[in-house]
Design an enzyme around this catalytic site. Structure first.
Site, PDB file in Angstrom:
ATOM      1  N   GLU A  54       4.092  -4.320 -12.316  1.00  0.00           N
ATOM      2  CA  GLU A  54       5.232  -5.210 -12.579  1.00  0.00           C
ATOM      3  C   GLU A  54       5.279  -5.612 -14.049  1.00  0.00           C
ATOM      4  O   GLU A  54       5.170  -6.802 -14.387  1.00  0.00           O
ATOM      5  CB  GLU A  54       5.180  -6.445 -11.684  1.00  0.00           C
ATOM      6  N   GLU A 107       6.067  -2.723  -3.048  1.00  0.00           N
ATOM      7  CA  GLU A 107       5.613  -3.996  -2.481  1.00  0.00           C
ATOM      8  C   GLU A 107       6.754  -4.662  -1.746  1.00  0.00           C
ATOM      9  O   GLU A 107       7.889  -4.680  -2.240  1.00  0.00           O
ATOM     10  CB  GLU A 107       5.222  -4.989  -3.580  1.00  0.00           C
TER      11      GLU A 107
HETATM   12  C1  GAL Z   1       4.021  -9.234  -7.167  1.00  0.00           C
HETATM   13  C2  GAL Z   1       2.742  -8.657  -7.725  1.00  0.00           C
HETATM   14  C3  GAL Z   1       1.621  -8.623  -6.701  1.00  0.00           C
HETATM   15  C4  GAL Z   1       1.590  -9.916  -5.947  1.00  0.00           C
HETATM   16  C5  GAL Z   1       2.904 -10.143  -5.272  1.00  0.00           C
HETATM   17  C6  GAL Z   1       2.910 -11.400  -4.445  1.00  0.00           C
HETATM   18  O1  GAL Z   1       4.721  -9.859  -8.177  1.00  0.00           O
HETATM   19  O2  GAL Z   1       2.920  -7.367  -8.228  1.00  0.00           O
HETATM   20  O3  GAL Z   1       0.401  -8.406  -7.385  1.00  0.00           O
HETATM   21  O4  GAL Z   1       1.311 -10.950  -6.834  1.00  0.00           O
HETATM   22  O5  GAL Z   1       3.904 -10.254  -6.256  1.00  0.00           O
HETATM   23  O6  GAL Z   1       4.172 -11.780  -4.050  1.00  0.00           O
END
Ligand code: GAL
Length: 703
Positions: free
Chosen positions: A165, A322
């Site tokens: 990210e 994610e």
């Molecule tokens: C994203 C990040 C992850 C985790 C996730 C939690 O921003 O890439 O590592 O923190 O959010 O919501």
């Protein structure tokens, strides 16, 4: 059969050939370093049981991989990679540079980012590094090289995960490194300081520049900072991170060129800081992270974001890197997902082109800042609703394997999305600070979903010529080139719908003169002398029954070729035009001078559909109760019927055969509340045989 994008390059993450026909990828960020070894064995068992076939590994492992400068410890990572491989689980291997180790910032505090008010962002969280720091970059690239050299030939490594990210916490850095890099970026962009002075309008407030060294980032100032400078700093900040991405990319390309590279985008996430349309050429495949907005509108925003990611991927498959199985931990109140949402959300992404469905994260952390963030294995363990739903989704994705590699079938309607308009439309010192770019675009998207109309969300730079109807909500920044593209689209027979606060400024945030909507005034056949934004709580009615609550304006018709579709019905503007339409070449251009409530948007689109069949709802959508997403490959078309309601909805099958278990007869299919059913139709119109091995029976995990 609708034409669709040509077959994608099959990257190893999609299918390395050894797996037989394609399979959708399923998995999570895996952080085994947070757990003792015995848990790793248990992880393997649970991953296999849930159908996990890929994990992202090592994202935050720098401090363990390089415990002291230049001292490496890969033993534990070797072991984890070996274990995953033995269990048939592939790896999206991180370059581990997302968060620097404590020793680095002790030795080199000059890598720490600085905010606009001069505060230093200290270690203790993550991503505390300046995108432009040469010192950070040299340490990070040394790590990337070590990892690439060690694992380049490992058969389990199917993709490189660059950093993580990029820009999530450090996109805007106002340090001296950033100032130097900003000046260099500006020298590249402008032929001379005179050009820059002209572009930024520095005659205003004694801002005229006579030396490049006088340029600093838009640090906190007594009042409004020069808007041209702000816009260029935003562009520069997005480019600076891309430059960093390119630096890691170059090392990986040199050491391990056959493994595809990606980095996870945050398309439409909370803040708009990165213009991802300018990043897609720098990754081998697009990846995205998405977190559901809780409450009403959340599923529509998810769909919008997935749709836009499909647009960035140009219709080819992309990787959902994610999302959350249930609650996150960073909102004021972090609600759990409702029954069925886990699969609904994941499959909506698949409908819009995701060939990989991954979560943050595999096992819910016991300690650290994300201990209350959901995961595939929650604190409660295997015997939990979340894990059962996770395992059920694994089975569904296996059933949907035929979808793998298929591309998006373009819709007939497009919504244009422009990051620069997002940045600029919400700028300070504007007629109203209540304008919300993404929400306006989302309101139109939702209205189309409500009507059962399929729409593609397209980055504004993409070709939109093949679409019948193009919507341009709050397309605020319009260069001469963009104006010409929009005019050519309409001249060739397209329908363009433009909303308020569009076409107002050029690419330097300088207002187009002669009346609004500036660059689009001639095309739309209207002229606006004055904006009339509404105070909070005030509303204005339109003659067609719609209501505006944020924005109105005094519209004049340029000539009698422009028709009025609706006027303001009350207030100071009563009787003056609010929605207009006119012919231009072979097409038509509609102007909507106000924000419209949801019913108003639907009414307008329904009215337009009388002349524009592309705006007529798809019968399979059951009057908008279902979202329809369509993918196709050379053999089949896959229709995703996504239930937007809390009730069961029936849809005509139209020759399709459901791929996932559901209740269907020969001509209709029932989609459970918030459920998703995917049907497959042979492209030659023949019905695909139902797989006799498929069973609707519940597995023991479906308790
Ligand atoms: C994203 C990040 C992850 C985790 C996730 C939690 O921003 O890439 O590592 O923190 O959010 O919501």
């Amino acid at each position: 059969m609708t034409p669709h994008a040509s077959a994608p390059a099959q990257h190893r993450w999609v299918n390395d050939g050894s797996l037989g026909p394609g399979r959708l990828r399923y998995g999570a960020d895996y952080n085994p370093e947070q757990w003792p070894r015995e848990v790793w064995r248990e992880d393997m068992r649970l991953m296999r049981q849930a159908g996990v076939n890929i994990v992202s590994l090592g994202i935050f492992s720098w401090a363990l991989l390089e415990p002291r400068p230049g001292e490496w410890d890969f033993a534990w990572l070797d072991e984890v990679i070996g274990l995953l491989h033995e269990n048939g689980i592939d790896i999206d291997l991180a370059t581990a540079t997302a968060s620097p180790p404590p020793w680095l910032t002790r030795l080199h505090p000059e890598v720490l980012p600085v905010t606009d008010d001069g505060s230093v962002l200290h270690p203790g969280g993550r991503q505390h590094w300046r995108p432009t720091s040469p010192v950070f970059r040299s340490y990070a690239l040394r790590l990337v090289r070590q990892i690439a050299e060690r694992y380049a030939d490992h058969p389990a490594v199917v993709a490189w995960h660059i950093s993580n990210e990029l820009g999530c916490h450090n996109v805007y850095d106002y340090s001296d490194d950033a100032a130097r890099a900003f000046r260099a970026w500006l020298r590249d962009r402008y032929a001379s300081l005179d050009d820059l002075n002209e572009a930024w309008g520095t005659a205003f407030w004694s801002q005229h520049l006579t030396d490049w060294e006088d340029i600093v980032p838009p640090r906190i100032a007594p009042t409004h900072v020069n808007p041209g400078r702000q816009l260029d700093f935003e562009r520069f900040s997005s480019d600076a991170l891309r430059d960093y991405l390119r630096a890691e990319n170059a090392v990986l390309a040199e050491v391990a060129p056959t493994i595809p590279r990606t980095t996870n985008f945050m398309v439409t996430e909370v803040f708009p800081s990165i213009d991802y349309a300018t990043w897609t050429a720098d990754v081998d495949f697009v990846s995205n992270d998405h977190y559901l907005r809780p409450g009403p509108g959340g599923p529509e925003e998810l769909s919008f974001s997935a749709n836009l990611t499909g647009g960035l991927a140009q219709g080819r498959p992309w990787f959902l890197m994610e999302h959350a199985t249930s609650a996150v931990n960073w909102r004021d109140v972090n609600t759990a997902k409702r029954e069925g949402d886990l699969a609904h959300d994941a499959l909506t992404h698949v409908g819009h082109g995701a060939d990989a469905v991954c979560f943050f994260q595999w096992r819910q952390s016991r300690a650290g800042g994300e201990r209350y963030h959901s995961a595939m294995v929650p604190h409660a363990g295997e015997d939990s609703r979340v894990y059962r739903d996770v395992a059920a989704l694994g089975r569904t994705l296996a059933e949907l394997a035929p979808v793998t590699g298929s591309t998006r079938v373009p819709a007939r309607v497009a919504i244009l999305f422009d990051w620069e308009s997002w940045w600029v439309a919400e700028r300070d010192s504007h007629p109203s600070n209540r304008l919300r770019y993404r929400d306006e675009a989302l309101a139109w998207y939702t209205a189309l979903l409500d009507l059962g109309v399929r729409v593609d969300v397209l980055p504004v730079g993409s070709s939109f010529d093949a679409y019948e109807v193009v919507l341009a909500p709050m397309l605020h920044v319009v260069s001469d080139t963009l104006r010409a593209r929009l005019e050519a689209f309409v001249a060739a027979g397209g329908e363009l719908v433009v909303t308020y606060f569009s076409g107002i400024v050029d690419e330097h945030d300088r207002v187009w003169l002669g009346g609004y909507p500036g660059a689009l005034r001639d095309l739309l056949g209207v002229r606006v002398e004055e904006f009339a934004p509404l105070l909070p709580g005030h509303r204005t009615a339109l003659s067609n029954g719609a209501t505006a609550s944020v924005w109105t304006e005094r519209v004049r018709l340029q000539d009698d070729t422009t028709r009025v579709l609706a006027s303001y019905a009350d207030g100071d503007l009563a009787g003056s035009p609010a929605i207009t339409r006119r012919s231009w070449g072979a097409g038509t251009a509609t102007y909507v001078a106000s924000d419209l409530d949801a019913a108003g948007l639907r009414m307008l689109l329904t009215d337009l559909s009388l002349e524009l069949p592309a705006l007529c709802g798809d019968a399979r959508s059951a009057d908008g109760a279902l979202e329809i997403a369509v993918r196709a490959d050379d053999a089949s078309e896959y229709t995703f019927l996504i239930n937007r309601t809390d009730l069961e909805v029936t849809s005509p099958l139209e020759g399709g055969i459901p791929l996932n278990p559901c209740s269907a007869d020969a001509s209709t299919v029932a989609i459970p509340p918030r459920g998703v059913v995917v049907t497959r139709t042979d492209v030659l119109g023949e019905i695909v045989e139902r797989d006799p091995r498929r069973t609707d029976a519940e597995s023991p995990l479906d308790r």
